[in-house]
Design a protein around this motif. Sequence first.
Motif, PDB file in Angstrom:
ATOM      1  N   LYS A  22       0.826  -1.209   0.000  1.00 24.81           N
ATOM      2  CA  LYS A  22       0.000   0.000   0.000  1.00 24.81           C
ATOM      3  C   LYS A  22       0.865   1.266   0.000  1.00 24.81           C
ATOM      4  O   LYS A  22       0.509   2.279  -0.583  1.00 24.81           O
ATOM      5  CB  LYS A  22      -0.920  -0.015   1.211  1.00 24.81           C
ATOM      6  N   MET A  23       2.032   1.181   0.652  1.00 23.69           N
ATOM      7  CA  MET A  23       2.937   2.334   0.722  1.00 23.69           C
ATOM      8  C   MET A  23       3.927   2.364  -0.434  1.00 23.69           C
ATOM      9  O   MET A  23       4.696   3.306  -0.553  1.00 23.69           O
ATOM     10  CB  MET A  23       3.696   2.310   2.055  1.00 23.69           C
ATOM     11  N   GLY A  24       3.931   1.337  -1.273  1.00 29.08           N
ATOM     12  CA  GLY A  24       4.857   1.294  -2.399  1.00 29.08           C
ATOM     13  C   GLY A  24       6.300   1.050  -1.976  1.00 29.08           C
ATOM     14  O   GLY A  24       7.234   1.518  -2.631  1.00 29.08           O
ATOM     15  N   LEU A  25       6.490   0.320  -0.895  1.00 24.24           N
ATOM     16  CA  LEU A  25       7.839   0.063  -0.388  1.00 24.24           C
ATOM     17  C   LEU A  25       8.479  -1.107  -1.118  1.00 24.24           C
ATOM     18  O   LEU A  25       7.796  -2.011  -1.587  1.00 24.24           O
ATOM     19  CB  LEU A  25       7.781  -0.233   1.110  1.00 24.24           C
ATOM     20  N   LYS A  26       9.791  -1.049  -1.193  1.00 23.08           N
ATOM     21  CA  LYS A  26      10.566  -2.094  -1.865  1.00 23.08           C
ATOM     22  C   LYS A  26      11.582  -2.670  -0.879  1.00 23.08           C
ATOM     23  O   LYS A  26      11.950  -2.002   0.085  1.00 23.08           O
ATOM     24  CB  LYS A  26      11.304  -1.501  -3.069  1.00 23.08           C
ATOM     25  N   VAL A  44      11.011   5.720  15.767  1.00 28.44           N
ATOM     26  CA  VAL A  44      10.855   6.803  16.725  1.00 28.44           C
ATOM     27  C   VAL A  44       9.866   6.331  17.784  1.00 28.44           C
ATOM     28  O   VAL A  44       8.701   6.063  17.482  1.00 28.44           O
ATOM     29  CB  VAL A  44      10.342   8.093  16.036  1.00 28.44           C
ATOM     30  N   LEU A  45      10.369   6.209  19.036  1.00 33.46           N
ATOM     31  CA  LEU A  45       9.515   5.732  20.115  1.00 33.46           C
ATOM     32  C   LEU A  45       8.845   6.898  20.812  1.00 33.46           C
ATOM     33  O   LEU A  45       9.497   7.841  21.251  1.00 33.46           O
ATOM     34  CB  LEU A  45      10.341   4.945  21.137  1.00 33.46           C
ATOM     35  N   GLY A  46       7.543   6.836  20.905  1.00 36.99           N
ATOM     36  CA  GLY A  46       6.772   7.824  21.652  1.00 36.99           C
ATOM     37  C   GLY A  46       6.398   7.240  22.993  1.00 36.99           C
ATOM     38  O   GLY A  46       6.835   6.143  23.362  1.00 36.99           O
ATOM     39  N   ARG A  47       5.551   7.964  23.754  1.00 37.06           N
ATOM     40  CA  ARG A  47       5.167   7.467  25.065  1.00 37.06           C
ATOM     41  C   ARG A  47       4.316   6.212  24.961  1.00 37.06           C
ATOM     42  O   ARG A  47       4.503   5.255  25.692  1.00 37.06           O
ATOM     43  CB  ARG A  47       4.399   8.561  25.813  1.00 37.06           C
ATOM     44  N   LYS A  48       3.369   6.195  24.014  1.00 35.48           N
ATOM     45  CA  LYS A  48       2.501   5.026  23.835  1.00 35.48           C
ATOM     46  C   LYS A  48       2.418   4.597  22.379  1.00 35.48           C
ATOM     47  O   LYS A  48       1.468   3.942  21.987  1.00 35.48           O
ATOM     48  CB  LYS A  48       1.090   5.337  24.327  1.00 35.48           C
ATOM     49  N   ASN A  49       3.398   4.978  21.585  1.00 34.52           N
ATOM     50  CA  ASN A  49       3.329   4.621  20.174  1.00 34.52           C
ATOM     51  C   ASN A  49       4.710   4.459  19.569  1.00 34.52           C
ATOM     52  O   ASN A  49       5.711   4.815  20.187  1.00 34.52           O
ATOM     53  CB  ASN A  49       2.523   5.663  19.387  1.00 34.52           C
ATOM     54  N   ILE A  50       4.736   3.908  18.395  1.00 30.85           N
ATOM     55  CA  ILE A  50       5.970   3.742  17.629  1.00 30.85           C
ATOM     56  C   ILE A  50       5.718   4.350  16.258  1.00 30.85           C
ATOM     57  O   ILE A  50       4.723   4.030  15.606  1.00 30.85           O
ATOM     58  CB  ILE A  50       6.333   2.252  17.460  1.00 30.85           C
ATOM     59  N   HIS A  51       6.597   5.225  15.826  1.00 33.81           N
ATOM     60  CA  HIS A  51       6.499   5.821  14.495  1.00 33.81           C
ATOM     61  C   HIS A  51       7.648   5.297  13.650  1.00 33.81           C
ATOM     62  O   HIS A  51       8.776   5.152  14.135  1.00 33.81           O
ATOM     63  CB  HIS A  51       6.589   7.351  14.561  1.00 33.81           C
ATOM     64  N   LEU A  52       7.362   5.029  12.414  1.00 33.97           N
ATOM     65  CA  LEU A  52       8.403   4.655  11.468  1.00 33.97           C
ATOM     66  C   LEU A  52       8.568   5.818  10.509  1.00 33.97           C
ATOM     67  O   LEU A  52       7.631   6.206   9.827  1.00 33.97           O
ATOM     68  CB  LEU A  52       8.020   3.385  10.700  1.00 33.97           C
ATOM     69  N   LYS A  53       9.755   6.380  10.484  1.00 38.28           N
ATOM     70  CA  LYS A  53      10.038   7.525   9.623  1.00 38.28           C
ATOM     71  C   LYS A  53      10.984   7.036   8.521  1.00 38.28           C
ATOM     72  O   LYS A  53      12.087   6.557   8.792  1.00 38.28           O
ATOM     73  CB  LYS A  53      10.706   8.640  10.433  1.00 38.28           C
ATOM     74  N   GLN A  54      10.508   7.123   7.269  1.00 37.01           N
ATOM     75  CA  GLN A  54      11.307   6.606   6.161  1.00 37.01           C
ATOM     76  C   GLN A  54      12.564   7.453   5.971  1.00 37.01           C
ATOM     77  O   GLN A  54      12.498   8.685   5.963  1.00 37.01           O
ATOM     78  CB  GLN A  54      10.487   6.578   4.873  1.00 37.01           C
ATOM     79  N   VAL A  55      13.708   6.782   5.863  1.00 35.48           N
ATOM     80  CA  VAL A  55      14.982   7.459   5.644  1.00 35.48           C
ATOM     81  C   VAL A  55      15.078   7.754   4.150  1.00 35.48           C
ATOM     82  O   VAL A  55      14.971   6.849   3.325  1.00 35.48           O
ATOM     83  CB  VAL A  55      16.158   6.566   6.111  1.00 35.48           C
ATOM     84  N   GLU A  56      15.239   9.012   3.817  1.00 37.54           N
ATOM     85  CA  GLU A  56      15.342   9.428   2.418  1.00 37.54           C
ATOM     86  C   GLU A  56      16.722   9.095   1.858  1.00 37.54           C
ATOM     87  O   GLU A  56      17.730   9.217   2.566  1.00 37.54           O
ATOM     88  CB  GLU A  56      15.098  10.942   2.295  1.00 37.54           C
ATOM     89  N   GLU A  57      16.741   8.666   0.604  1.00 38.13           N
ATOM     90  CA  GLU A  57      18.011   8.397  -0.043  1.00 38.13           C
ATOM     91  C   GLU A  57      18.701   9.704  -0.377  1.00 38.13           C
ATOM     92  O   GLU A  57      18.070  10.680  -0.732  1.00 38.13           O
ATOM     93  CB  GLU A  57      17.792   7.592  -1.332  1.00 38.13           C
ATOM     94  N   GLU A  58      20.030   9.717  -0.252  1.00 32.98           N
ATOM     95  CA  GLU A  58      20.775  10.953  -0.525  1.00 32.98           C
ATOM     96  C   GLU A  58      21.337  10.939  -1.910  1.00 32.98           C
ATOM     97  O   GLU A  58      21.631   9.985  -2.523  1.00 32.98           O
ATOM     98  CB  GLU A  58      21.903  11.109   0.491  1.00 32.98           C
ATOM     99  N   ASP A  72      14.299  -0.620   1.529  1.00 36.91           N
ATOM    100  CA  ASP A  72      13.900   0.694   2.040  1.00 36.91           C
ATOM    101  C   ASP A  72      14.192   0.740   3.537  1.00 36.91           C
ATOM    102  O   ASP A  72      13.990  -0.241   4.247  1.00 36.91           O
ATOM    103  CB  ASP A  72      12.415   0.963   1.794  1.00 36.91           C
ATOM    104  N   GLU A  73      14.693   1.896   4.013  1.00 38.19           N
ATOM    105  CA  GLU A  73      15.083   2.011   5.419  1.00 38.19           C
ATOM    106  C   GLU A  73      14.174   2.963   6.176  1.00 38.19           C
ATOM    107  O   GLU A  73      13.660   3.931   5.617  1.00 38.19           O
ATOM    108  CB  GLU A  73      16.527   2.514   5.517  1.00 38.19           C
ATOM    109  N   PHE A  74      14.017   2.662   7.474  1.00 39.26           N
ATOM    110  CA  PHE A  74      13.183   3.471   8.349  1.00 39.26           C
ATOM    111  C   PHE A  74      13.921   3.758   9.638  1.00 39.26           C
ATOM    112  O   PHE A  74      14.738   2.971  10.095  1.00 39.26           O
ATOM    113  CB  PHE A  74      11.882   2.730   8.692  1.00 39.26           C
ATOM    114  N   GLU A  75      13.603   4.900  10.224  1.00 46.59           N
ATOM    115  CA  GLU A  75      14.086   5.244  11.551  1.00 46.59           C
ATOM    116  C   GLU A  75      12.927   4.966  12.506  1.00 46.59           C
ATOM    117  O   GLU A  75      11.789   5.347  12.240  1.00 46.59           O
ATOM    118  CB  GLU A  75      14.451   6.735  11.588  1.00 46.59           C
TER     119      GLU A  75
END
Length: 123
Positions: free
Chosen positions: A97-101, A109-123, A104-107
Amino acid sequence: MSKKPQPLTGKELLKKVKKLGDVSREEKAIECGYYTLSGKQKRVSMVKFLNALIEAEGISLDNDATTETKKRGRSANYRINVQSNGNLSIGKAYTDKMGLKPGDEFEVVLGRKNIHLKQVEEE
């Protein structure tokens, strides 16, 4: 022996049913071609007849899913469970659904009650 005619569909089916008026549902189904022959006996295909009527009226009982969602496999329900080994597994439905291959890398990010995945942009 004559060949059984094709069952009526669409506008022709609606016209024929209306024309038949007060006869029983079974007789309408037979007159519209929704039966099979078992020896000399006619077996009425009521489910096919009623489904054809519903479709002829333009009513869709199925959700109008795109061919993408009709593929095999599970659909994304946006919930995942922690596995017995402590891992979280994000399934193919989400990555497609996100078009990931692969690669692909993610950072994470831990929140108090959640987890976020932040896609690492290619340089």
